[in-house]
Design a protein around this motif. Structure first.
Motif, PDB file in Angstrom:
ATOM      1  N   SER A 224     -14.279  18.322  13.002  1.00  0.00           N
ATOM      2  CA  SER A 224     -13.477  18.239  11.783  1.00  0.00           C
ATOM      3  C   SER A 224     -13.322  16.770  11.409  1.00  0.00           C
ATOM      4  O   SER A 224     -13.104  15.928  12.283  1.00  0.00           O
ATOM      5  N   TYR A 225     -13.396  16.479  10.116  1.00  0.00           N
ATOM      6  CA  TYR A 225     -13.445  15.085   9.701  1.00  0.00           C
ATOM      7  C   TYR A 225     -12.103  14.560   9.182  1.00  0.00           C
ATOM      8  O   TYR A 225     -12.037  13.487   8.596  1.00  0.00           O
ATOM      9  N   ASP A 226     -11.047  15.295   9.447  1.00  0.00           N
ATOM     10  CA  ASP A 226      -9.680  14.792   9.344  1.00  0.00           C
ATOM     11  C   ASP A 226      -9.026  15.212  10.657  1.00  0.00           C
ATOM     12  O   ASP A 226      -9.487  14.801  11.719  1.00  0.00           O
ATOM     13  N   ASP A 227      -7.994  16.036  10.628  1.00  0.00           N
ATOM     14  CA  ASP A 227      -7.421  16.565  11.865  1.00  0.00           C
ATOM     15  C   ASP A 227      -8.109  17.894  12.207  1.00  0.00           C
ATOM     16  O   ASP A 227      -8.612  18.588  11.328  1.00  0.00           O
ATOM     17  N   SER A 228      -8.080  18.244  13.472  1.00  0.00           N
ATOM     18  CA  SER A 228      -8.718  19.500  13.862  1.00  0.00           C
ATOM     19  C   SER A 228      -7.801  20.683  13.590  1.00  0.00           C
ATOM     20  O   SER A 228      -8.151  21.618  12.874  1.00  0.00           O
ATOM     21  N   LEU A 229      -6.596  20.641  14.156  1.00  0.00           N
ATOM     22  CA  LEU A 229      -5.587  21.672  13.927  1.00  0.00           C
ATOM     23  C   LEU A 229      -4.346  20.999  13.360  1.00  0.00           C
ATOM     24  O   LEU A 229      -3.924  19.956  13.854  1.00  0.00           O
ATOM     25  N   ASP A 230      -3.758  21.602  12.332  1.00  0.00           N
ATOM     26  CA  ASP A 230      -2.620  20.988  11.656  1.00  0.00           C
ATOM     27  C   ASP A 230      -1.569  22.064  11.372  1.00  0.00           C
ATOM     28  O   ASP A 230      -1.903  23.178  10.971  1.00  0.00           O
ATOM     29  N   PHE A 231      -0.304  21.732  11.615  1.00  0.00           N
ATOM     30  CA  PHE A 231       0.780  22.617  11.192  1.00  0.00           C
ATOM     31  C   PHE A 231       1.907  21.760  10.640  1.00  0.00           C
ATOM     32  O   PHE A 231       2.132  20.624  11.086  1.00  0.00           O
ATOM     33  N   ALA A 232       2.629  22.303   9.647  1.00  0.00           N
ATOM     34  CA  ALA A 232       3.634  21.504   8.937  1.00  0.00           C
ATOM     35  C   ALA A 232       4.590  22.416   8.176  1.00  0.00           C
ATOM     36  O   ALA A 232       4.448  23.639   8.171  1.00  0.00           O
ATOM     37  N   GLY A 246     -14.826  17.211  18.938  1.00  0.00           N
ATOM     38  CA  GLY A 246     -15.234  16.430  17.775  1.00  0.00           C
ATOM     39  C   GLY A 246     -14.024  16.062  16.949  1.00  0.00           C
ATOM     40  O   GLY A 246     -13.785  16.647  15.894  1.00  0.00           O
ATOM     41  N   VAL A 247     -13.243  15.060  17.424  1.00  0.00           N
ATOM     42  CA  VAL A 247     -11.953  14.714  16.816  1.00  0.00           C
ATOM     43  C   VAL A 247     -12.090  13.414  16.028  1.00  0.00           C
ATOM     44  O   VAL A 247     -12.353  12.355  16.600  1.00  0.00           O
ATOM     45  N   THR A 248     -11.895  13.477  14.722  1.00  0.00           N
ATOM     46  CA  THR A 248     -11.987  12.288  13.884  1.00  0.00           C
ATOM     47  C   THR A 248     -10.655  11.546  13.816  1.00  0.00           C
ATOM     48  O   THR A 248     -10.585  10.345  14.079  1.00  0.00           O
ATOM     49  N   LYS A 249      -9.590  12.251  13.450  1.00  0.00           N
ATOM     50  CA  LYS A 249      -8.255  11.644  13.407  1.00  0.00           C
ATOM     51  C   LYS A 249      -7.429  12.161  14.577  1.00  0.00           C
ATOM     52  O   LYS A 249      -7.494  11.622  15.667  1.00  0.00           O
ATOM     53  N   ALA A 250      -6.657  13.223  14.380  1.00  0.00           N
ATOM     54  CA  ALA A 250      -5.869  13.780  15.489  1.00  0.00           C
ATOM     55  C   ALA A 250      -6.461  15.114  15.935  1.00  0.00           C
ATOM     56  O   ALA A 250      -6.953  15.885  15.115  1.00  0.00           O
ATOM     57  N   GLY A 251      -6.391  15.354  17.232  1.00  0.00           N
ATOM     58  CA  GLY A 251      -6.767  16.677  17.699  1.00  0.00           C
ATOM     59  C   GLY A 251      -5.830  17.709  17.100  1.00  0.00           C
ATOM     60  O   GLY A 251      -6.267  18.729  16.559  1.00  0.00           O
ATOM     61  N   ILE A 252      -4.521  17.410  17.159  1.00  0.00           N
ATOM     62  CA  ILE A 252      -3.499  18.260  16.549  1.00  0.00           C
ATOM     63  C   ILE A 252      -2.514  17.373  15.806  1.00  0.00           C
ATOM     64  O   ILE A 252      -1.980  16.413  16.371  1.00  0.00           O
ATOM     65  N   LEU A 271       2.325  25.962  21.573  1.00  0.00           N
ATOM     66  CA  LEU A 271       0.888  26.018  21.771  1.00  0.00           C
ATOM     67  C   LEU A 271       0.575  26.059  23.257  1.00  0.00           C
ATOM     68  O   LEU A 271       1.108  25.254  24.036  1.00  0.00           O
ATOM     69  N   SER A 272      -0.280  26.979  23.653  1.00  0.00           N
ATOM     70  CA  SER A 272      -0.618  27.116  25.074  1.00  0.00           C
ATOM     71  C   SER A 272      -2.123  27.241  25.262  1.00  0.00           C
ATOM     72  O   SER A 272      -2.836  27.752  24.397  1.00  0.00           O
ATOM     73  N   ASN A 273      -2.585  26.749  26.416  1.00  0.00           N
ATOM     74  CA  ASN A 273      -3.999  26.812  26.795  1.00  0.00           C
ATOM     75  C   ASN A 273      -4.863  26.102  25.753  1.00  0.00           C
ATOM     76  O   ASN A 273      -5.607  26.713  24.989  1.00  0.00           O
ATOM     77  N   VAL A 274      -4.740  24.770  25.738  1.00  0.00           N
ATOM     78  CA  VAL A 274      -5.355  23.946  24.698  1.00  0.00           C
ATOM     79  C   VAL A 274      -6.270  22.896  25.328  1.00  0.00           C
ATOM     80  O   VAL A 274      -5.852  22.169  26.234  1.00  0.00           O
ATOM     81  N   SER A 275      -7.499  22.808  24.844  1.00  0.00           N
ATOM     82  CA  SER A 275      -8.408  21.722  25.223  1.00  0.00           C
ATOM     83  C   SER A 275      -8.702  20.875  23.998  1.00  0.00           C
ATOM     84  O   SER A 275      -9.101  21.404  22.953  1.00  0.00           O
ATOM     85  N   ILE A 276      -8.495  19.554  24.113  1.00  0.00           N
ATOM     86  CA  ILE A 276      -8.834  18.617  23.043  1.00  0.00           C
ATOM     87  C   ILE A 276      -9.870  17.647  23.602  1.00  0.00           C
ATOM     88  O   ILE A 276      -9.572  16.866  24.513  1.00  0.00           O
ATOM     89  N   PHE A 284     -16.619  10.267  15.987  1.00  0.00           N
ATOM     90  CA  PHE A 284     -15.381  10.915  16.396  1.00  0.00           C
ATOM     91  C   PHE A 284     -14.526   9.916  17.171  1.00  0.00           C
ATOM     92  O   PHE A 284     -14.660   9.739  18.375  1.00  0.00           O
ATOM     93  N   GLY A 285     -13.621   9.251  16.436  1.00  0.00           N
ATOM     94  CA  GLY A 285     -12.843   8.165  17.023  1.00  0.00           C
ATOM     95  C   GLY A 285     -11.461   8.554  17.497  1.00  0.00           C
ATOM     96  O   GLY A 285     -10.794   7.772  18.168  1.00  0.00           O
ATOM     97  N   ALA A 286     -10.991   9.763  17.132  1.00  0.00           N
ATOM     98  CA  ALA A 286      -9.626  10.177  17.475  1.00  0.00           C
ATOM     99  C   ALA A 286      -8.634   9.062  17.145  1.00  0.00           C
ATOM    100  O   ALA A 286      -7.805   8.668  17.964  1.00  0.00           O
ATOM    101  N   THR A 287      -8.706   8.570  15.915  1.00  0.00           N
ATOM    102  CA  THR A 287      -7.918   7.404  15.511  1.00  0.00           C
ATOM    103  C   THR A 287      -6.408   7.685  15.478  1.00  0.00           C
ATOM    104  O   THR A 287      -5.605   6.739  15.480  1.00  0.00           O
ATOM    105  N   GLU A 288      -6.022   8.968  15.428  1.00  0.00           N
ATOM    106  CA  GLU A 288      -4.601   9.314  15.457  1.00  0.00           C
ATOM    107  C   GLU A 288      -4.249  10.086  16.727  1.00  0.00           C
ATOM    108  O   GLU A 288      -3.298  10.854  16.761  1.00  0.00           O
ATOM    109  N   GLN A 289      -5.065   9.869  17.747  1.00  0.00           N
ATOM    110  CA  GLN A 289      -4.789  10.300  19.122  1.00  0.00           C
ATOM    111  C   GLN A 289      -4.918  11.820  19.308  1.00  0.00           C
ATOM    112  O   GLN A 289      -5.363  12.543  18.421  1.00  0.00           O
ATOM    113  N   ALA A 290      -4.549  12.273  20.480  1.00  0.00           N
ATOM    114  CA  ALA A 290      -4.634  13.709  20.775  1.00  0.00           C
ATOM    115  C   ALA A 290      -3.644  14.489  19.930  1.00  0.00           C
ATOM    116  O   ALA A 290      -3.954  15.534  19.356  1.00  0.00           O
ATOM    117  N   ILE A 291      -2.403  13.959  19.850  1.00  0.00           N
ATOM    118  CA  ILE A 291      -1.349  14.578  19.053  1.00  0.00           C
ATOM    119  C   ILE A 291      -0.798  13.544  18.076  1.00  0.00           C
ATOM    120  O   ILE A 291      -0.484  12.422  18.467  1.00  0.00           O
TER     121      ILE A 291
END
Length: 370
Positions: A224-232, A246-252, A271-276, A284-291
């Motif tokens: 994903s080329y922004d966040d992978s999973l997002d909730f708000a 394949g994390v571009t910004k945040a994994g979640i 959230l349970s049983n999560v692999s990032i 894929f720079g994960a510029t906004e970290q795992a979370i």
């Protein structure tokens, strides 16, 4: 003779009230279903696609309130392959009060993908579902794409079900702040069944939840080329079994509310049983970290979370609302309260198995390779 005439009349009546053709079938719907020109508003009745056909999405397909779209196992929908077509016009949307039933199976998933000869991320919009669940941005919000109303006071609302869906090359965008995701849930209620979704190469987020209370399980989000999973926006729900790679910004990215981080109803995500997994490609720079604990963050509980390739664990909103949630122990990871002064992934992730096999695709996700 009289009995024969009555029998013939009954057959003729049945023929006219149970109309179907090679395109699929309709149950008292005025929608004209075309295999090579799938677009328009399904205003009434039930439309059922034919799994033996490959449909071409040539515009926005909108299921209007009161109508139903059923997509059987094995059905494929491809976006318009015409060179130069505006990808923002190609999407599938479900209004508040409408129903979609995606009835895929592990052996025969439903596939929504690009029709381009050389497919890429952002070739088309994606899938948008709107419901009557609670959203802390207010009732009657408008989806950022599609312009559909969503949100209300029924967190038990049902928009149907999604089972075994592969959705690829989505995420076209109008601007830097208005874009599609792979699948977007706007105020969707817990009566909706969501399991086994695989998103691949989304130009924006893979899957996003805007408020509502829908639960989900078995999500595979790749590239994903922004966040992978997002909730708000006051999302309240549980998501179980998530594999991200394949994390571009945040994994979640987990948020409460952009305008008021402390507003209620507050995001409360479990959230349970999560692999990032960051991914080996340099893009894929994960510029906004795992979370990314954003816009007040709300309440976030992570159980059995595994992270690979991301050294700093979280990007944390510097506002007072987020600080209050952290101080209250509402950002909890693998049994530990997150502490801003201790923000290395190794401080929170040690021997967890994540989605099942750490960085490796778990066995429950093997269906994507069938």
């Amino acid at each position: 003779m009289k009995k024969s005439i009555l029998a013939i009349a009954a057959i003729v009546t049945l023929a006219f009230t149970s109309c179907s053709d090679d395109n699929g079938s309709s149950d008292k719907s005025t929608f004209e279903l075309k295999v090579d020109d799938l677009k328009g508003n399904i205003n009434d009745g039930t439309i059922t696609l034919d799994p033996s056909q490959t449909y071409t999405l040539t515009g926005g397909l909108v299921v209007k309130s009161g109508a139903t779209l059923t997509i059987p196992a094995g059905t494929t929908i491809k976006s318009d392959p015409t060179v130069g077509v505006d990808p923002n016009t190609l999407y599938i949307a479900v209004e508040r009060g409408a129903t979609i039933n995606i009835n895929g199976t592990a052996a025969n998933p439903v596939i929504m993908t690009s029709g381009q000869a050389s497919p890429e991320q952002s070739d088309w919009g994606g899938l948008i579902i709107c419901g009557d669940g609670k959203v802390n941005t207010g009732d009657n919000g408008t989806s950022e794409v599609g312009g559909l109303l969503y949100g209300g006071n029924n967190n038990a609302d049902s928009s149907g079900k999604i089972n075994y869906l592969i959705i690829k090359y989505t995420g076209s965008n109008f601007s830097s702040s208005k874009e599609y995701n792979g699948v977007s849930f706007f105020g969707v209620g817990s009566g909706t069944q969501v399991s086994n979704i695989y998103t691949f190469e989304s130009g924006d987020d893979g899957i996003e939840f805007f408020g509502g209370a829908v639960n989900a399980s078995n999500l595979i989000i790749i590239n994903s080329y922004d966040d992978s999973l997002d909730f708000a926006d006051g999302y309240v729900g549980s998501i179980n079994n998530i594999y991200i790679s394949g994390v571009t910004k945040a994994g979640i990215e987990g948020s409460n509310n952009e305008q008021n981080g402390a507003i209620t109803p507050m995001t409360d995500a479990k959230l349970s049983n999560v692999s990032i997994v960051k991914g080996s490609d340099a893009k894929f720079g994960a510029t906004e970290q795992a979370i990314n604990f954003k816009d007040g963050g709300g309440k976030q509980l992570y159980t059995n979370l595994f992270v690979s390739g991301i050294e700093t664990f979280a990007k944390v909103d510097a506002g007072t609302a987020a600080a209050a949630r952290i101080a209250a122990g509402d950002f909890k990871v693998n049994g530990k309260n997150f502490v801003s002064a201790s923000n290395l992934t190794t401080d929170y992730v040690s021997a967890e198995t994540g989605a099942g096999s750490g960085a490796t695709l778990p066995t429950w996700a093997a269906w994507i390779n069938n």
